[in-house]
Scaffold this active site. Sequence first.
Site, PDB file in Angstrom:
ATOM      1  CG  PHE A 130      -1.851   0.951   1.089  1.00  0.00           C
ATOM      2  CD1 PHE A 130      -3.293   0.707   0.827  1.00  0.00           C
ATOM      3  CD2 PHE A 130      -1.730   2.192   1.862  1.00  0.00           C
ATOM      4  CE1 PHE A 130      -4.271   1.647   1.186  1.00  0.00           C
ATOM      5  CE2 PHE A 130      -2.781   2.997   2.054  1.00  0.00           C
ATOM      6  CZ  PHE A 130      -3.842   2.973   1.396  1.00  0.00           C
ATOM      7  CE1 TYR A 179      -9.008   2.573   6.973  1.00  0.00           C
ATOM      8  CE2 TYR A 179      -8.145   3.653   8.747  1.00  0.00           C
ATOM      9  CZ  TYR A 179      -8.012   3.443   7.530  1.00  0.00           C
ATOM     10  OH  TYR A 179      -6.978   3.760   6.832  1.00  0.00           O
ATOM     11  CE  LYS A 180      -7.689  -0.373   5.270  1.00  0.00           C
ATOM     12  NZ  LYS A 180      -6.132  -0.423   4.936  1.00  0.00           N
ATOM     13  NE  ARG A 202      -9.841  -3.513  -2.064  1.00  0.00           N
ATOM     14  CZ  ARG A 202      -9.506  -2.792  -1.012  1.00  0.00           C
ATOM     15  NH1 ARG A 202      -8.187  -3.056  -0.711  1.00  0.00           N
ATOM     16  NH2 ARG A 202     -10.090  -1.956  -0.370  1.00  0.00           N
ATOM     17  CG  ASP A 254       0.460  -2.489   7.346  1.00  0.00           C
ATOM     18  OD1 ASP A 254      -0.682  -2.581   7.506  1.00  0.00           O
ATOM     19  OD2 ASP A 254       0.493  -1.211   6.629  1.00  0.00           O
TER      20      ASP A 254
HETATM   21  C1  LIG Z   1      -5.605   0.939   4.782  1.00  0.00           C
HETATM   22  C2  LIG Z   1      -4.276   0.761   4.917  1.00  0.00           C
HETATM   23  C3  LIG Z   1      -3.098   1.802   5.316  1.00  0.00           C
HETATM   24  C4  LIG Z   1      -4.038   3.178   5.719  1.00  0.00           C
HETATM   25  O1  LIG Z   1      -3.055   3.987   6.545  1.00  0.00           O
HETATM   26  P1  LIG Z   1      -3.824   5.429   7.034  1.00  0.00           P
HETATM   27  O2  LIG Z   1      -2.639   5.984   7.557  1.00  0.00           O
HETATM   28  O3  LIG Z   1      -5.035   4.756   8.286  1.00  0.00           O
HETATM   29  O4  LIG Z   1      -4.555   6.183   5.984  1.00  0.00           O
HETATM   30  C5  LIG Z   1      -1.930   1.579   5.453  1.00  0.00           C
HETATM   31  N1  LIG Z   1      -1.349   0.764   5.171  1.00  0.00           N
HETATM   32  C6  LIG Z   1      -1.908  -0.541   4.626  1.00  0.00           C
HETATM   33  C7  LIG Z   1      -1.342  -1.685   4.373  1.00  0.00           C
HETATM   34  C8  LIG Z   1      -3.412  -0.208   4.405  1.00  0.00           C
HETATM   35  O5  LIG Z   1      -4.165  -1.514   4.112  1.00  0.00           O
END
Ligand SMILES: *Cc1c(COP(=O)(O)O)cnc(C)c1O
Length: 414
Positions: A147, A241-242, A390, A216
């Site tokens: 990400f 939040y997921k 997705r 992560d």
């Molecule tokens: C959703 C997600 C994020 C989100 O980061 P924020 O700082 O909350 O915007 C970061 N890394 C991964 C791998 C994600 O899936």
Amino acid sequence: MSESSELAVRAAKLDAGDGLAGVRSRFVLDDVVYLDGNSLGALPAAVPGRVEDVVRRQWGELRIRSWDESGWWTAPERIGDLVAPLVGAAAGQIVVGDSTSVNVFKALVGAVRLARLGKPVASAASAASTASVASGRDEIVVDATTFPTDGYMAESAARLTGCTLRPVTPAEVPGVLGERTAAVLLNHVDYRSGRLHDLPGLTAAVHAAGAVAVWDLCHSAGALPVGLDEHGVDLAVGCTYKYLNGGPGSPAYLYVRADLQDRFDSPLPGWNSHAEPFGMRSDYEPATGALRGRVGTPDILSMLALEAALEVWDGVSIEAVRAKSLALTDFFLECVAAYVPSGRVESVTPVAHGERGSQIALRCDDAGDVMKRLIERGVVGDFRRPDVLRFGFTPLYVGFGDVERAARVLAEVL
Ligand SMILES: *Cc1c(COP(=O)(O)O)cnc(C)c1O
């Protein structure tokens, strides 16, 4: 019986035998098939009332007394301890706060600093080499497919610590580890493909090289067992939040393994991580324990919304969630194969259970347009550029009937 009615009957049977089916009533939902809980989890029914109380009574009436009387001050550690069992961590190692992006930065810079101290590692072979090369560790290895925010943060962490960044695919990680490796940042589940990476094996490989592993967990926490303590993970971050349904922008978390906490040197040593925050001292002395990962004043409103959201896990085991997640994603692939003309979409999510998170990603040329039309017909997933549909499956509130309907509507749209 036609293929579609046969699958619909199977779905009804699977729903009738689903031990988690009742958990859906703990959420506010409608008849939309919601397959985007891996981006924003649905609203748990307990949250609106809790937020109302926090705002009207705790803030409106108790005002500043709430820092003590309503437990605001200790919320980051208290809620961290609610997240802990979901990721296989004993209490006292997780602090909630800040965004995932910020926690990636804290963890990664902290990991490089730990590696340079020559942290004690599990394997004897690497322990011998650690002392001599500890200070020479000048590489951060990062998942090249990550990400984007993780990659950006890793680049900055590398510059700040004088490290070289080595972006490689997770499969290539074992081959690039060595005496120069300081820290490795990996994703447990790939956000695009839904591939589940080998956390135990990769963590062991990182440790064998004398380096520090940062995971992560954004797309695995709340969807499958993580086993942080069991697998000796050093540091981990994740969002809430997921699959943890904390609400838009709810605070993320940072895990620092208990035996590393007294050496964890945060690059963001805010006053909330001070041993004596109200001493207002000009010299910094880090607190002990997980709260060393705190920075500034906690975002109480969203943090306490998250606390209420975590109540949906009462009596729910992550193993049961994982079993249902695999059954849902298997069934979705089966329905798609039955309904969608062959060759029209191609799954990029691994078929093997051991390599699959809780989502299915389908490649399709006109994915953006297809997702728009799916959403119009009450099936909500998301589109990831350039060509991926997705679909995230949250076992707490998605049923087999939803899965059959989603595949049927997808076939109609296509
Ligand atoms: C959703 C997600 C994020 C989100 O980061 P924020 O700082 O909350 O915007 C970061 N890394 C991964 C791998 C994600 O899936």
